[in-house]
Design a protein around this motif. Structure first.
Motif, PDB file in Angstrom:
ATOM      1  N   VAL A   1       0.575  -0.754   0.005  1.00 14.96           N
ATOM      2  CA  VAL A   1      -0.283  -0.068   0.028  1.00 14.96           C
ATOM      3  C   VAL A   1       0.986   1.271   0.143  1.00 14.96           C
ATOM      4  O   VAL A   1       0.638   2.527  -0.916  1.00 14.96           O
ATOM      5  CB  VAL A   1      -0.712  -0.093   1.288  1.00 14.96           C
ATOM      6  CG1 VAL A   1      -1.171   1.084   1.589  1.00 14.96           C
ATOM      7  CG2 VAL A   1      -2.302  -1.335   1.251  1.00 14.96           C
ATOM      8  N   LEU A   2       2.386   1.184   1.067  1.00 14.69           N
ATOM      9  CA  LEU A   2       2.483   2.712   1.214  1.00 14.69           C
ATOM     10  C   LEU A   2       4.386   2.638  -0.381  1.00 14.69           C
ATOM     11  O   LEU A   2       3.939   3.676  -1.243  1.00 14.69           O
ATOM     12  CB  LEU A   2       4.062   2.800   2.187  1.00 14.69           C
ATOM     13  CG  LEU A   2       3.639   2.262   3.478  1.00 14.69           C
ATOM     14  CD1 LEU A   2       4.834   1.732   4.480  1.00 14.69           C
ATOM     15  CD2 LEU A   2       2.808   3.652   3.759  1.00 14.69           C
ATOM     16  N   GLU A   3       4.182   1.449  -0.898  1.00 14.70           N
ATOM     17  CA  GLU A   3       5.162   1.664  -2.345  1.00 14.70           C
ATOM     18  C   GLU A   3       3.456   2.073  -3.491  1.00 14.70           C
ATOM     19  O   GLU A   3       4.321   3.440  -4.164  1.00 14.70           O
ATOM     20  CB  GLU A   3       5.040   0.425  -2.729  1.00 14.70           C
ATOM     21  CG  GLU A   3       5.915   0.718  -3.939  1.00 14.70           C
ATOM     22  CD  GLU A   3       5.938  -1.246  -5.356  1.00 14.70           C
ATOM     23  OE1 GLU A   3       7.153  -0.991  -5.868  1.00 14.70           O
ATOM     24  OE2 GLU A   3       6.092  -2.065  -3.888  1.00 14.70           O
ATOM     25  N   ALA A   4       2.243   1.579  -3.388  1.00 18.62           N
ATOM     26  CA  ALA A   4       1.610   1.640  -4.246  1.00 18.62           C
ATOM     27  C   ALA A   4       1.181   3.463  -4.167  1.00 18.62           C
ATOM     28  O   ALA A   4       0.921   4.645  -5.474  1.00 18.62           O
ATOM     29  CB  ALA A   4       0.399   1.171  -4.850  1.00 18.62           C
ATOM     30  N   ALA A   5       0.977   4.130  -3.083  1.00 13.72           N
ATOM     31  CA  ALA A   5       1.084   4.984  -2.404  1.00 13.72           C
ATOM     32  C   ALA A   5       1.901   6.757  -2.795  1.00 13.72           C
ATOM     33  O   ALA A   5       1.319   7.829  -3.144  1.00 13.72           O
ATOM     34  CB  ALA A   5       0.477   5.315  -1.062  1.00 13.72           C
ATOM     35  N   GLY A   6       2.994   6.145  -2.685  1.00 12.92           N
ATOM     36  CA  GLY A   6       3.963   6.733  -2.966  1.00 12.92           C
ATOM     37  C   GLY A   6       3.691   7.065  -4.779  1.00 12.92           C
ATOM     38  O   GLY A   6       4.065   7.988  -5.138  1.00 12.92           O
TER      39      GLY A   6
ATOM     40  N   ALA B   1      -6.946   1.839  -3.795  1.00 11.98           N
ATOM     41  CA  ALA B   1      -7.559   0.864  -4.031  1.00 11.98           C
ATOM     42  C   ALA B   1      -7.798   0.374  -5.126  1.00 11.98           C
ATOM     43  O   ALA B   1      -7.660  -0.766  -4.904  1.00 11.98           O
ATOM     44  CB  ALA B   1      -8.874   1.067  -2.853  1.00 11.98           C
ATOM     45  N   THR B   2      -8.446   1.297  -5.835  1.00 13.32           N
ATOM     46  CA  THR B   2      -8.410   0.748  -7.228  1.00 13.32           C
ATOM     47  C   THR B   2      -7.332   0.203  -7.903  1.00 13.32           C
ATOM     48  O   THR B   2      -7.502  -0.649  -8.460  1.00 13.32           O
ATOM     49  CB  THR B   2      -9.376   1.928  -8.295  1.00 13.32           C
ATOM     50  OG1 THR B   2     -10.626   2.353  -7.890  1.00 13.32           O
ATOM     51  CG2 THR B   2      -9.389   1.653  -9.271  1.00 13.32           C
ATOM     52  N   ARG B   3      -6.630   1.211  -7.865  1.00  7.36           N
ATOM     53  CA  ARG B   3      -4.761   0.306  -8.360  1.00  7.36           C
ATOM     54  C   ARG B   3      -4.504  -0.623  -7.968  1.00  7.36           C
ATOM     55  O   ARG B   3      -3.675  -1.827  -8.579  1.00  7.36           O
ATOM     56  CB  ARG B   3      -4.152   1.879  -7.980  1.00  7.36           C
ATOM     57  CG  ARG B   3      -3.844   2.374  -8.842  1.00  7.36           C
ATOM     58  CD  ARG B   3      -3.672   3.667  -8.857  1.00  7.36           C
ATOM     59  NE  ARG B   3      -3.221   4.866  -9.914  1.00  7.36           N
ATOM     60  CZ  ARG B   3      -2.213   5.868 -10.443  1.00  7.36           C
ATOM     61  NH1 ARG B   3      -0.965   5.751 -10.380  1.00  7.36           N
ATOM     62  NH2 ARG B   3      -2.541   6.708 -10.645  1.00  7.36           N
ATOM     63  N   LEU B   4      -5.284  -0.703  -6.370  1.00  5.38           N
ATOM     64  CA  LEU B   4      -4.302  -2.202  -6.362  1.00  5.38           C
ATOM     65  C   LEU B   4      -5.090  -3.357  -5.794  1.00  5.38           C
ATOM     66  O   LEU B   4      -5.009  -4.707  -5.747  1.00  5.38           O
ATOM     67  CB  LEU B   4      -3.970  -1.696  -4.368  1.00  5.38           C
ATOM     68  CG  LEU B   4      -2.846  -0.891  -4.114  1.00  5.38           C
ATOM     69  CD1 LEU B   4      -2.635  -0.276  -2.823  1.00  5.38           C
ATOM     70  CD2 LEU B   4      -1.501  -1.774  -4.530  1.00  5.38           C
ATOM     71  N   GLY B   5      -6.478  -3.376  -5.939  1.00  9.33           N
ATOM     72  CA  GLY B   5      -7.469  -3.697  -6.782  1.00  9.33           C
ATOM     73  C   GLY B   5      -7.707  -4.417  -5.613  1.00  9.33           C
ATOM     74  O   GLY B   5      -8.248  -5.836  -4.842  1.00  9.33           O
TER      75      GLY B   5
ATOM     76  N   THR C   1     -10.373  -3.123  -1.270  1.00  8.46           N
ATOM     77  CA  THR C   1     -10.945  -2.379  -1.043  1.00  8.46           C
ATOM     78  C   THR C   1     -10.859  -0.997  -0.321  1.00  8.46           C
ATOM     79  O   THR C   1      -9.497  -1.274   0.745  1.00  8.46           O
ATOM     80  CB  THR C   1     -12.172  -3.142   0.145  1.00  8.46           C
ATOM     81  OG1 THR C   1     -11.087  -3.847   1.141  1.00  8.46           O
ATOM     82  CG2 THR C   1     -12.614  -4.569  -0.542  1.00  8.46           C
ATOM     83  N   ARG C   2     -12.097  -0.217   0.480  1.00 11.83           N
ATOM     84  CA  ARG C   2     -10.942   0.723   0.404  1.00 11.83           C
ATOM     85  C   ARG C   2     -10.972   0.773   2.300  1.00 11.83           C
ATOM     86  O   ARG C   2      -9.808   1.013   3.146  1.00 11.83           O
ATOM     87  CB  ARG C   2     -11.985   2.143   0.361  1.00 11.83           C
ATOM     88  CG  ARG C   2     -11.692   2.652  -0.929  1.00 11.83           C
ATOM     89  CD  ARG C   2     -12.637   3.619  -1.102  1.00 11.83           C
ATOM     90  NE  ARG C   2     -14.055   3.491  -1.641  1.00 11.83           N
ATOM     91  CZ  ARG C   2     -14.593   4.120  -1.979  1.00 11.83           C
ATOM     92  NH1 ARG C   2     -14.389   5.493  -0.972  1.00 11.83           N
ATOM     93  NH2 ARG C   2     -16.253   3.767  -1.802  1.00 11.83           N
ATOM     94  N   ALA C   3     -11.549  -0.315   2.722  1.00  8.91           N
ATOM     95  CA  ALA C   3     -11.479  -0.617   3.784  1.00  8.91           C
ATOM     96  C   ALA C   3     -10.734  -1.507   4.410  1.00  8.91           C
ATOM     97  O   ALA C   3      -9.956  -1.485   5.730  1.00  8.91           O
ATOM     98  CB  ALA C   3     -13.155  -1.795   4.570  1.00  8.91           C
ATOM     99  N   SER C   4     -10.070  -2.236   3.411  1.00 11.31           N
ATOM    100  CA  SER C   4      -8.636  -2.990   3.846  1.00 11.31           C
ATOM    101  C   SER C   4      -7.107  -1.458   4.136  1.00 11.31           C
ATOM    102  O   SER C   4      -6.211  -1.852   4.197  1.00 11.31           O
ATOM    103  CB  SER C   4      -8.579  -3.712   2.757  1.00 11.31           C
ATOM    104  OG  SER C   4      -8.249  -3.305   1.432  1.00 11.31           O
ATOM    105  N   ILE C   5      -7.818  -0.699   3.075  1.00 10.62           N
ATOM    106  CA  ILE C   5      -6.321   0.387   3.405  1.00 10.62           C
ATOM    107  C   ILE C   5      -6.679   0.913   4.989  1.00 10.62           C
ATOM    108  O   ILE C   5      -5.707   1.228   5.454  1.00 10.62           O
ATOM    109  CB  ILE C   5      -6.345   1.430   2.245  1.00 10.62           C
ATOM    110  CG1 ILE C   5      -6.004   0.111   0.394  1.00 10.62           C
ATOM    111  CG2 ILE C   5      -5.400   2.547   1.995  1.00 10.62           C
ATOM    112  CD1 ILE C   5      -6.057   1.587  -0.577  1.00 10.62           C
TER     113      ILE C   5
END
Length: 210
Positions: A24-29, A46-50, A52-56
């Motif tokens: 999540v951190l890598e994708a967020a960066g 969340a969409t990019r990672l596939g 749910t928003r809840a999981s983030i």
């Protein structure tokens, strides 16, 4: 949820959770570099990672919590880089070590665009501000140790001149980032010169070699 909780990441304990946390951190960066602070959303992440928003939200209750975690990590890397560079010079003259610290910080920011954005940009949030100032304070302590190794003292009160020296160099780098989007050689040199010139005022009476 308190303001403090909203601004802090929830550190995972289990291995699988830690792996997801890092992804999540890598994708967020990457998203932050593309969209900037204003365009960053948990929904797009969340969409990019596939996911749910809840999981983030489980790890990062707000975007600010993500920014804080990313910022803290980049500051740790910067501190490690500058400290290693200073140590490599051993007992070289204090002014030379100061100039190398400025050069190392400039090189670090040029190699790490996320660090430039988070450390030199207008990062929102009190936690980010405190993390940045805490790192500058620790780098000031590194400078103080360099001076002590050369039998030079620099009192911390009533003015912390070591911390102010690092702050001055950081301001020079921040100006270059604002004007050019990177740290130019001229601004890297200016940072070193400004740091030496400021500190020299408080060490002049000791007749120090440069």
């Amino acid at each position: 949820m308190t303001t403090v909780q909203a601004g802090r990441a929830r550190q995972p304990q289990q291995r699988r959770a830690r792996e997801r946390f890092e992804k999540v951190l890598e994708a967020a960066g990457g998203l932050l570099l593309e969209r900037g602070f204003d365009g960053f959303t948990i929904a797009e992440l969340a969409t990019r990672l596939g996911h749910t928003r809840a999981s983030i939200y489980k790890f990062f209750p707000t975007p600010q919590a993500l920014f804080n975690e990313l910022n803290a990590r980049q500051l740790d890397l910067l501190e490690d880089d500058i400290t290693a560079a200073a140590q490599a010079l051993g007992r070289s003259a204090w002014a030379e070590q100061l100039r190398l610290m400025a050069r190392s910080a400039a090189d670090f920011h040029n190699k790490h665009p996320l660090a430039r954005l988070l450390i030199l940009g207008a990062t929102p949030g009190e936690d980010n501000y405190r993390s940045r100032e805490s790192t500058i304070q620790r780098l000031g302590q590194t400078l103080r140790r360099i001076l002590e190794d050369q039998q030079l003292g620099l009192p911390a009160e009533p003015v912390d001149h070591a911390m102010l020296t690092v702050e001055i160099g950081t301001c020079c780098l921040r100006t270059s980032f604002f004007l050019h989007g990177r740290i130019t050689d001229d601004y890297a040199r200016a940072a070193g010169q400004a740091m030496v010139a400021y500190l020299e005022q408080h060490l002049q009476s000791r007749n120090l070699p440069h």
